[in-house]
Design a protein around this motif. Structure first.
Motif, PDB file in Angstrom:
ATOM      1  N   GLY A 170      28.148  18.295  29.915  1.00 56.02           N
ATOM      2  CA  GLY A 170      28.016  18.210  28.457  1.00 56.02           C
ATOM      3  C   GLY A 170      26.742  18.879  27.968  1.00 56.02           C
TER       4      GLY A 170
ATOM      5  N   GLN B 270      24.167  14.596  23.160  1.00 58.48           N
ATOM      6  CA  GLN B 270      24.513  14.137  21.802  1.00 58.48           C
ATOM      7  C   GLN B 270      23.365  14.379  20.829  1.00 58.48           C
ATOM      8  OE1 GLN B 270      25.574  10.235  23.168  1.00 58.48           O
ATOM      9  NE2 GLN B 270      27.744  10.543  22.703  1.00 58.48           N
TER      10      GLN B 270
ATOM     11  N   SER C 208      34.097  16.466  29.102  1.00 55.79           N
ATOM     12  CA  SER C 208      33.245  16.276  30.275  1.00 55.79           C
ATOM     13  C   SER C 208      33.138  14.810  30.678  1.00 55.79           C
ATOM     14  CB  SER C 208      31.843  16.841  30.015  1.00 55.79           C
ATOM     15  OG  SER C 208      31.251  16.217  28.897  1.00 55.79           O
ATOM     16  N   GLU C 209      33.489  13.910  29.792  1.00 57.00           N
ATOM     17  CA  GLU C 209      33.407  12.491  30.143  1.00 57.00           C
ATOM     18  C   GLU C 209      34.418  12.154  31.238  1.00 57.00           C
ATOM     19  OE1 GLU C 209      31.840   9.348  26.834  1.00 57.00           O
ATOM     20  OE2 GLU C 209      33.685  10.395  26.416  1.00 57.00           O
TER      21      GLU C 209
ATOM     22  N   THR D 228      30.423  15.656  24.663  1.00 56.16           N
ATOM     23  CA  THR D 228      31.096  14.678  25.536  1.00 56.16           C
ATOM     24  C   THR D 228      32.558  15.021  25.775  1.00 56.16           C
ATOM     25  OG1 THR D 228      31.554  13.330  23.592  1.00 56.16           O
ATOM     26  CG2 THR D 228      29.633  12.726  24.912  1.00 56.16           C
ATOM     27  N   SER D 229      33.201  15.575  24.766  1.00 54.12           N
ATOM     28  CA  SER D 229      34.637  15.830  24.900  1.00 54.12           C
ATOM     29  C   SER D 229      34.886  16.820  26.030  1.00 54.12           C
ATOM     30  CB  SER D 229      35.161  16.380  23.568  1.00 54.12           C
ATOM     31  OG  SER D 229      36.384  17.036  23.779  1.00 54.12           O
TER      32      SER D 229
ATOM     33  N   SER E  64      27.917  14.267  32.566  1.00 54.83           N
ATOM     34  CA  SER E  64      26.936  14.378  31.491  1.00 54.83           C
ATOM     35  C   SER E  64      26.175  15.686  31.581  1.00 54.83           C
ATOM     36  CB  SER E  64      25.956  13.201  31.560  1.00 54.83           C
ATOM     37  OG  SER E  64      26.657  11.986  31.436  1.00 54.83           O
TER      38      SER E  64
ATOM     39  N   GLN F  92      30.461  21.331  23.675  1.00 53.41           N
ATOM     40  CA  GLN F  92      31.007  19.978  23.584  1.00 53.41           C
ATOM     41  C   GLN F  92      30.060  18.976  24.242  1.00 53.41           C
ATOM     42  OE1 GLN F  92      33.709  19.477  21.932  1.00 53.41           O
ATOM     43  NE2 GLN F  92      34.583  21.544  21.798  1.00 53.41           N
TER      44      GLN F  92
ATOM     45  N   LYS G  75      23.958  12.266  28.798  1.00 53.94           N
ATOM     46  CA  LYS G  75      24.968  12.207  27.746  1.00 53.94           C
ATOM     47  C   LYS G  75      24.274  12.061  26.392  1.00 53.94           C
ATOM     48  CE  LYS G  75      28.455   8.895  26.502  1.00 53.94           C
ATOM     49  NZ  LYS G  75      29.302   7.858  27.087  1.00 53.94           N
TER      50      LYS G  75
END
Lengths: 526, 344
Positions: free
Chosen positions: B95, B157, B264-265, B261-262, B92, B259, B153
């Protein structure tokens, strides 16, 4: 060499011949932990319907004996009988099933379940489908409370976390005596109890005795022992040195039995004049120690004596800056130390080799080098990079001086013997060149040869002007080493003895001062 | 007399090679990690036989680039695990840094350096916050960073409105970070090498590193030796924040935009698995960068091989979870502790 206990073909007659078919007995029981002989052939019975007190100094073997009876330790040799029948106790569960119970010093309570469930933990009554049968549980606990006379003292619906220390003790007692208990052992049960609670406990113990249970009572407290016990068994260095009738013995007699050991092993050193004052402790009070005053001078060895729980190690940790100080001051060589800062205390010049060297001092998976250099790294670094050459040289120097036996200083500490591990801890502090060094049980669990070497190191350090505070439960050792002995009990200093006056009897009297004061030999019977 | 012979001290510890060069290499790798090298060889051989392009230089570069971000996080995860902690919020944090770097870049009129600097600054803040929660809130590190996993996270976002933000590949610095090569090796791999060497030196050559091992090995003993544990923990989590921010910046450079979340999740799982496979004891006090990097390489080669062979990525998740458990089970067996009570 190894005095392997020869199994006697005929069972030894127990020390008192009455009623051998009830209660338990041990015959020629021995126990070794590596090189240490914890029990050296003890033959003793615990007859039903009597309270047998176990006394002895720290390390005399009382706990070992109890732990063998409860299946926690396996004996090296000897036999155990229960109601005349031989018994092997391979696990605590087996001992419990056989009817041998112990009330431990520190009760183990599950915090967030009720008293009732705590008592029956592991054996909860269930109805069909393993559903907890609350009605039955309640019925049983209520009956137990009634039978033991605890109704009203202990609410079965209270949670474990809500209990007072005394109530926690009662839960342990209820656990112990549920089902059929033939032998019940109490290990220092009164240390956390108030006077009123002690009375209730004693009533219970007498009731158990009158019902024919064999009661074993371990305590340092003379007063309690004379109130309760029918017989008093004294252990010393793992051997039974006497079984006394409580009605005919005296405090003096018991103390003599407890200490009267061979003093020829005593270590003596040349005593120098005391130097300048380096450590000045004034009215130090923490959670565990109260109003301690202590002064130490350069080149002086001060012994700190007391029984287990007297607050000696707690005092040591407080001086090392690791315990919150409630009031009082510690001044080291003119500098007043702030509490809660071990790093500052070390920089001021005080080192502590703590009681539990594996748990509190050593990094078992790291090398002798890593372990020894930890508190001197800041003297070996340049721009934060530790000079490996200087580090090796320094550690090697102290490893040589202390005669650490290992293939190299890169050897992992966990592979060393206890004595060599202790030397690594000492090397750490010697490298730092402290003004005051506190050694808490420096010779515990190490062999005789290493002990002698550590005595020599202590003497050498004193010669070099270090002020040493040595905590030891082995009195001859302490008396041999120390220039004077400070005695503690219940977190307070109860007295100080110069080298000439410090006899084992004198130290022990101060260590049990509170209790002896309350005993009158005339009222010795229960 | 002492039985430590002068010769014994001059010699390297047992288990290390005799030749100077290979000894240094081995001490970096760590002798007990030979099994990892073996596993790596098996994986390379297996996929090399199955697919002729697998061992090509270009595929090796793909593997290295793909493993770089995981590698950075695994390196700092190693430090915190040695110190007796854990950080499962690293993914997170990546991100957040990715979004911040791209958005600052865009909103400052394409100032790449400012984007990088602010992202690193935010990384420090996040890391220090983690450390303070653990040290002064007395929150278990797993729980504290589990909270961070969710919270950071969400923060990424919120900042990005849940979408990829900005476009950075019009800037030379980001292009170099994402696509550039030096001496035939991708720039991001060089960054990983630089961070890994720096952290390795920190751990093995400085008093700071010694104290980190000491804290994780025995915190009571470390405290009694005068080490300020709180200070160290906060600093270690701050270091994680910085390195996670660098990883986030690289993610931005690689994908061209910020990015949330994409990409790095799930990085926390990879980083922890690599550290555990690499020989870090999860209770602290033991481990090293060499083993972790080998494990990163092993995981990267395995993942690439499975992808090249067209194995469903769902299976790759299963494989990764299984590897973490296996690594820890092997550790516990080796430690030879009594198998009673709750595992620590």
């Amino acid at each position: 060499m190894c005095p392997a206990p020869s199994p006697t073909p005929e069972p030894d007659p127990p020390a008192t011949g009455q009623n051998v078919t009830s209660g338990a007995a041990v015959h020629d029981l021995t126990k070794r932990f590596g090189p240490v002989q914890a029990l050296g052939g003890v033959t003793l019975d615990f007859p039903g319907g009597q309270v047998t007190a176990l006394m002895g100094e720290n390390g005399a073997g009382k706990s070992t004996l109890l732990k063998i009876l409860t299946g926690d330790h396996q004996p090296t040799g000897g036999r155990i009988t229960l109601e005349g029948q031989p018994l092997t106790l391979e696990s605590p569960a087996r001992a419990r099933a056989a009817g041998i119970r112990i009330i431990p010093q520190e009760p183990e309570i599950i915090p967030y379940v009720s008293v009732a469930e705590n008592v029956y933990a592991g054996a909860l009554p269930t109805s069909a489908g393993r559903r907890l049968d609350r009605t039955e549980l309640r019925r049983r606990v209520t009956a137990d409370l009634d039978r033991l006379g605890f109704t009203g003292v202990l609410d079965p619906d209270l949670l474990g976390s809500q209990l007072t220390p005394a109530q926690r003790q009662l839960v342990e007692i209820m656990r112990a005596v549920t089902g059929e208990a033939k032998v019940v052992a109490f290990d220092e049960p009164t240390s956390s109890l108030s006077e009123h609670e002690v009375d209730a406990l004693f009533r219970l113990i007498r009731r158990l005795r009158d019902q024919g249970t064999a009661v074993i009572y371990v305590s340092h407290r003379m007063q309690e022992i004379f109130q309760l016990a029918d017989r008093i068994a004294v252990l010393r260095d793992g051997n039974l040195v006497g079984v006394q009738d409580a009605r005919s013995t005296s405090v003096d007699e018991l103390v003599r039995l407890m200490v009267g050991r061979d003093l020829s092993t005593m270590f003596t050193r040349r005593r120098a004049d005391r130097g300048r004052l380096v450590l000045d402790v004034k009215d130090l009070t923490t959670e565990d120690v109260r109003n301690v005053n202590l002064q130490m001078h350069a080149g002086e060895v001060v012994g700190l004596a007391g029984l287990v729980g007297a607050g000696r190690s707690e005092l040591a940790l407080a001086l090392a800056g690791d315990r919150p100080v409630l009031s009082g001051t510690v001044t080291l060589d003119g500098q007043r130390l702030r509490h809660g800062r071990p790093g500052e205390v070390i920089r001021a010049g005080l080192g502590l080799a703590p009681e539990e060297r594996k748990a509190q001092a050593l990094f078992l998976h790291r090398s002798i080098r890593d372990n020894s250099s930890l508190v001197v790294l800041e003297r070996l670094r340049r721009l934060r990079f530790v000079s490996r050459a200087a580090e090796r040289k320094l550690v090697q120097q102290y490893a040589d001086r202390l005669r650490v036996r290992a293939p190299s200083i890169e050897h992992e500490v966990r592979k060393l013997s206890g004595g060599n591990q202790q030397k690594v801890v000492l090397a750490r502090w010697l490298a730092r060149k402290p003004k005051v060094l506190i050694l808490d049980e420096p010779t515990r669990g190490i062999d005789v040869g290493a002990k002698a070497e550590i005595y020599q190191i202590i003497a050498d350090l004193a010669e070099e002007g270090v002020a040493l505070l040595v905590i030891s439960s082995e009195l001859p050792e302490l008396l041999g080493l120390a220039d004077r002995v400070v005695v503690m009990q219940n977190g307070r200093v109860t007295g100080e003895l110069g080298h000439e006056d410090a006899t084992e009897e004198a130290v022990l009297s101060l260590a049990m001062a509170d209790d002896i004061a309350g005993v009158t030999p005339a009222g010795a019977s229960s | 007399m002492t039985t430590i012979t002068p010769q014994a001290t001059k010699d390297a510890p047992p288990g290390q090679g005799a030749v100077g060069g290979s000894r240094t290499l081995l001490s970096f790798v760590g002798g007990q990690n030979l099994s990892l090298i073996g596993a790596l060889a098996v994986v390379l051989a297996l996929f090399g036989i199955l697919n002729e392009n697998y061992l090509s230089v270009s595929n090796m570069q793909v593997i290295a680039e793909a493993a770089t971000i995981t590698g950075l996080l695994a390196v700092v995860q190693t430090v915190v695990i040695i110190c007796g902690g854990l950080d499962i919020s690293v993914g997170s944090q990546v991100g957040v840094a990715s979004v911040v770097s791209a958005m600052v870049f865009t909103s400052t009129g394409d100032n790449a350096l400012l984007g990088v600097a602010v992202a690193v600054g935010v990384g420090v803040l996040v890391g220090v916050l983690n450390g303070l929660v653990i040290v002064y809130g007395r929150v278990n590190p797993t729980i504290a960073t589990l909270a961070g996993l969710a919270a950071y996270k969400g923060l990424a976002q919120l900042l990005s409105d849940g979408r990829a933000q900005g476009y950075v590949l019009n800037d030379d610095i980001f292009v170099f970070l994402g696509r550039g090569k030096v001496a035939g090796i991708p720039a991001m791999v060089w960054i990983l090498i630089a961070v890994a060497v720096a952290v390795h030196l920190l751990l093995t050559r400085t008093d700071i590193g010694r104290n980190i091992y000491a804290i994780g090995g025995n915190d009571t003993a470390a405290r009694l030796a005068g080490i300020n544990i709180n200070k160290y923990l906060v600093a270690v989590y701050a270091l994680i924040g910085v390195v996670a921010a660098i990883a986030g910046i690289l993610l931005t450079a690689r994908t061209g935009s910020g990015q949330p979340t994409s990409g790095s999740e799930g990085l926390e799982l990879k980083a922890i698995t690599a550290a555990a496979l690499g020989g870090c004891a999860l209770r602290g006090g033991k481990g090293g960068i060499g083993g972790t990097l080998l494990a990163v390489a092993l995981l990267g080669c395995l993942e690439n091989g499975l992808t090249v062979e067209g194995i469903n990525s769902f299976w790759q998740n299963v494989a990764q979870g299984a590897l973490l458990v296996i690594a820890v089970v092997i550790q516990q067996r080796r430690s030879g502790e009594r198998a009673v009570g709750l595992p620590t």
